[in-house]
Design an enzyme around this catalytic site. Structure first.
Site, short mmCIF file in Angstrom:
data_model
loop_
_atom_site.label_atom_id
_atom_site.label_comp_id
_atom_site.label_asym_id
_atom_site.label_seq_id
_atom_site.Cartn_x
_atom_site.Cartn_y
_atom_site.Cartn_z
N LYS A 106 -6.84 4.91 -11.73
CA LYS A 106 -6.16 3.88 -12.26
C LYS A 106 -6.69 2.84 -13.34
O LYS A 106 -6.16 2.85 -14.50
CB LYS A 106 -5.41 3.11 -11.16
CG LYS A 106 -4.55 3.90 -10.23
CD LYS A 106 -4.31 3.07 -8.73
CE LYS A 106 -3.70 4.00 -7.99
NZ LYS A 106 -3.40 3.52 -6.65
N GLN A 118 -5.08 -1.56 -3.13
CA GLN A 118 -5.33 -0.42 -2.68
C GLN A 118 -5.02 -0.28 -1.03
O GLN A 118 -5.72 -0.74 -0.58
CB GLN A 118 -6.56 0.35 -3.30
CG GLN A 118 -6.53 1.69 -2.96
CD GLN A 118 -5.37 2.61 -3.61
OE1 GLN A 118 -5.30 2.54 -4.71
NE2 GLN A 118 -5.06 3.70 -3.00
N ASP A 168 3.17 -1.73 -7.74
CA ASP A 168 3.18 -0.70 -6.94
C ASP A 168 4.76 -0.63 -6.23
O ASP A 168 5.03 0.48 -5.64
CB ASP A 168 2.31 -0.67 -5.54
CG ASP A 168 1.25 0.22 -5.68
OD1 ASP A 168 1.16 0.93 -6.48
OD2 ASP A 168 0.13 -0.29 -5.08
#
Ligand code: NAP
Length: 292
Positions: free
Chosen positions: A52, A96, A119
């Site tokens: 990412k 994460q 997200d």
């Protein structure tokens, strides 16, 4: 059979984002900035976060990686999230998952400002998704929709079976594909570990999406002839031919299913790159929404 090449489609998106950054720079506008929080040193999580941050660098976005060891307290993490919520230089951020057991993932997700939740895991964004209101779509389902759209896969009126009901992939994807939109307008069946007659259900699918994390689970006798098959699964399996000792395996037995279906995503190089592309799209969107 046609390969649904996520790497190539993500590359198209990358070029569009590079152009968007160029135009923003030319106009003297802010460059999108993504921050990522990584807790611990799980190999998979480190690889995903690394990819990412790498994607940000390639596109020209700013990125910040915040790392904690696995013993970090929930309070420290929540306090960092609070400061990122307030930080005007950061447009979007992710934490994460999975997190160590002593940290409540729901508490962490709820602490993120929905306007920076790139997200798309916050209930506010999931609620907006259900109501078809502007917000952030979860990155993997959004990436799959984009892959279908850009590869001109017609979804309208199709029977779609989504295998796996996680909050981040299967459940949101089933809702998105059933919406009155394009891609969408599917008749969706959401299957899971308690589903009876799974094989029979799967063989009815014009579009079959597997997101269960069970390598080679979908065999050709579970697939309708000429179906579109999307493989979300990414499980590390031992592979002595690789120096690192493992390779990624999908939920679909590619060799046999690819002979029966009309389109299929490879693993790796299918859904994975599209997930990262969606995260980048969401980060630019977060900045643009803030500017409105
Ligand atoms: P998850 O939380 O691991 O849950 C797995 C789901 O599969 C559950 O809903 C479970 O049913 C269902 N399931 C398990 N065994 C099954 C079986 N034998 N038959 C039918 N359903 C079964 O799901 P996830 O987080 O979405 O991850 C799924 C896979 O996708 C993993 O391999 C993950 O690494 C991968 N993934 C890839 C990307 C990417 O970008 N490529 C992104 C996210 C996830 P129950 O609910 O009944 O337990």
């Amino acid at each position: 059979m046609k390969l649904l090449n996520g790497t190539a489609t993500a590359e198209e998106i990358r070029k569009e984002l590079i152009e968007a950054v160029r135009l923003r720079k030319k106009k003297g506008q802010k460059i999108p900035h993504l921050a990522a929080i990584l807790v611990g040193n799980d190999g998979g999580s480190m690889t995903y976060v690394g990819a990412k941050v790498n994607a940000c660098n390639q596109i020209g976005f700013e990125s910040t990686l915040i790392q904690y060891d696995s013993h970090v307290s929930e309070a420290v993490l929540l306090s960092k999230i609070k400061s990122l919520n307030k930080d005007k230089s950061v447009d979007g951020f992710i934490v994460q998952l999975p997190l160590p057991k002593h940290i409540d993932e729901l508490k962490v997700t709820l602490a993120i400002d929905p306007a920076k939740d790139v997200d798309g895991f916050h209930p506010v964004n999931l609620g907006k998704m259900i109501l078809n209101l502007p917000g952030f779509l979860p990155a993997t389902p959004a990436g799959i929709l984009e892959l279908l759209k850009r590869n001109k896969i017609n979804t309208e009126g199709k029977n779609c079976v989504v295998l796996g009901r996680s909050n981040i992939v299967g459940t949101p994807l089933s809702i998105l594909l059933a919406r009155n939109s394009s891609p969408g307008n599917c008749t969706v069946t959401l299957a899971h570990s308690k589903t009876k007659n799974l094989k029979e259900i799967c063989t009815k699918a014009d579009i079959l999406i597997a997101a269960i994390g069970k390598p080679d689970f979908i065999t050709s006798d579970m697939v309708k002839e000429n179906a579109v098959v999307i493989d979300v699964g990414t499980t590390r399996v031992e592979d002595k031919s690789k120096e690192r000792g493992w390779s990624l395996r999908g939920d679909v037995k590619f060799d046999e299913v690819s002979k029966r279906c009309s389109h299929i995503t490879p693993v790796p190089g299918g859904v994975g790159p599209m997930t990262i592309a969606s995260l980048m799209i969401n980060t630019l969107k977060a900045l643009e929404l803030r500017e409105k």
